[in-house]
Enzyme design. Structure first.
Site, mmCIF file in Angstrom:
data_model
loop_
_atom_site.group_PDB
_atom_site.id
_atom_site.type_symbol
_atom_site.label_atom_id
_atom_site.label_comp_id
_atom_site.label_asym_id
_atom_site.label_seq_id
_atom_site.Cartn_x
_atom_site.Cartn_y
_atom_site.Cartn_z
ATOM 1 N N SER A 106 0.827 -1.220 0.000
ATOM 2 C CA SER A 106 0.000 0.000 0.000
ATOM 3 C C SER A 106 0.853 1.258 0.000
ATOM 4 O O SER A 106 1.688 1.451 0.883
ATOM 5 C CB SER A 106 -0.851 0.073 1.273
ATOM 6 O OG SER A 106 -1.685 -1.020 1.366
ATOM 7 N N TYR A 137 -8.681 -10.342 3.006
ATOM 8 C CA TYR A 137 -9.891 -9.606 3.408
ATOM 9 C C TYR A 137 -10.733 -9.131 2.230
ATOM 10 O O TYR A 137 -11.883 -8.746 2.402
ATOM 11 C CB TYR A 137 -9.545 -8.403 4.319
ATOM 12 C CG TYR A 137 -8.711 -7.319 3.668
ATOM 13 C CD1 TYR A 137 -9.226 -6.456 2.715
ATOM 14 C CD2 TYR A 137 -7.371 -7.169 4.013
ATOM 15 C CE1 TYR A 137 -8.449 -5.478 2.117
ATOM 16 C CE2 TYR A 137 -6.589 -6.192 3.435
ATOM 17 C CZ TYR A 137 -7.132 -5.352 2.484
ATOM 18 O OH TYR A 137 -6.355 -4.406 1.892
ATOM 19 N N ALA A 178 2.524 -2.080 4.263
ATOM 20 C CA ALA A 178 2.269 -1.062 5.272
ATOM 21 C C ALA A 178 1.855 -1.817 6.532
ATOM 22 O O ALA A 178 1.121 -2.802 6.451
ATOM 23 C CB ALA A 178 1.139 -0.156 4.805
ATOM 24 N N MET A 191 -2.092 -6.854 7.375
ATOM 25 C CA MET A 191 -3.133 -7.710 6.785
ATOM 26 C C MET A 191 -2.669 -8.422 5.504
ATOM 27 O O MET A 191 -3.500 -8.801 4.679
ATOM 28 C CB MET A 191 -4.358 -6.853 6.450
ATOM 29 C CG MET A 191 -4.890 -6.013 7.606
ATOM 30 S SD MET A 191 -6.278 -5.005 7.081
ATOM 31 C CE MET A 191 -6.405 -3.853 8.470
ATOM 32 N N HIS A 199 -7.333 4.659 7.026
ATOM 33 C CA HIS A 199 -6.609 4.228 5.821
ATOM 34 C C HIS A 199 -5.863 5.401 5.182
ATOM 35 O O HIS A 199 -4.761 5.240 4.663
ATOM 36 C CB HIS A 199 -7.592 3.602 4.828
ATOM 37 C CG HIS A 199 -6.941 3.072 3.580
ATOM 38 N ND1 HIS A 199 -5.939 2.109 3.611
ATOM 39 C CD2 HIS A 199 -7.124 3.371 2.263
ATOM 40 C CE1 HIS A 199 -5.557 1.844 2.363
ATOM 41 N NE2 HIS A 199 -6.250 2.597 1.535
#
Ligand code: HPA
Length: 272
Positions: A30, A85, A113, A211, A247
């Site tokens: 990310s 996810y 990240a 994640m 985010h």
């Protein structure tokens, strides 16, 4: 079509677009995707054009493969990865890694990240991943084993390669970029963790939480590929600071760090 044949079809398609054999795979996390723009003589392939490839759905993630040269190495980079996810089965999450391995990579650099759990960390720090904790109960190798790719029971003692870690540390020293080192703990998301979960993570030995990445590292280990992991600490994990997690903050910090991150990865590539 079965999984192995799907892989073979994707590999064949990518090979039909280039004569080069990449030696290093890069997964850009990310906000870190812009390193892909530094790749010389780039050959860009949209995920949607590759037979059997899943498609990325998250803001801040593109969905393309870039082949070319970076830091005097032949690389293949994923701009945009697949997350559990998002609803993909783990077999799909790791599919591009299997394809990159099938194309010939010997080393894999995974980046992400992550939330800082170690209270000595600050947003903007880069952390070399020295080990991980799979806290999800999920594993991409559950199910039929592909014996041609790797063993049923996979040793994870050295999932993160010692030599690549020392190259990374030396690159940091040479560039004057201070690097942290620690354990990455995988949560499925998409919720951020609760403060109680972060306390638990710290107690269990985690330095950072995120994640992604762990499924990719597991299949690299399955196929005997050497891995280097780098986390960009984009925020302090839940409950450490008295503020909610967003985010936007994750993307903002990773964009702030991107210059440092890019210089580091290029220096590492020169030295592999
Ligand atoms: N938790 C999980 N994943 C993350 C975080 C976090 O705090 N920051 C960036 N990715």
């Amino acid at each position: 079509m079965d999984y192995m044949n799907k892989m073979k079809e994707s590999i064949k398609f990518i090979k039909s677009k280039t004569k080069e054999t990449p030696s290093i795979g890069l997964v850009l996390g990310s906000g870190l995707g812009s390193l892909g723009e530094k790749i010389e003589n780039p050959m860009v392939i949209d995920y949607k054009d590759i037979p059997n490839f899943p498609m990325s759905t998250v803001e801040g993630h593109k969905g393309q493969l870039i082949l070319g040269q970076l830091g005097n190495k032949k690389v293949i980079a994923m701009q945009g990865r697949f997350h559990y996810y998002e609803g993909y089965p783990l077999k799909d999450v790791v599919f591009p890694i299997r394809v990159m391995i099938g194309l010939g990579i010997e080393n894999l650099i995974v980046t992400n990240a992550a939330g800082g759990v170690d209270e000595d960390f600050c947003p903007g720090d880069l952390m070399i991943i020295k080990d991980h904790i799979n806290f999800t109960g999920q594993n991409p190798l559950i199910g039929q084993n592909f014996d041609d790719l790797g063993p049923r029971f996979v040793d994870m003692t050295r999932a993160y390669d010692e030599r690549l870690m020392s190259i990374a540390k030396k690159a940091g020293e040479d560039l004057g970029i201070s690097l942290k080192e620690g354990v990455y703990m995988w949560f499925t998301g998409p919720t951020y963790e609760t403060p109680a979960e972060i306390k638990l993570a710290r107690t269990l030995g985690a330095s950072a939480v995120g994640m992604s990445t762990v499924p990719e590292v597991i299949v690299a280990a399955h196929q005997g590929i050497k891995v280097l992991g780098i986390s960009c600490i984009t925020n302090m994990a839940a409950g450490i600071l008295d503020q909610p997690l967003k985010h936007e903050e994750v993307i903002e910090t990773s964009l702030m760090v991107k210059d440092k991150f890019e210089r580091l990865v290029i220096e590492i590539l020169f030295n592999i």
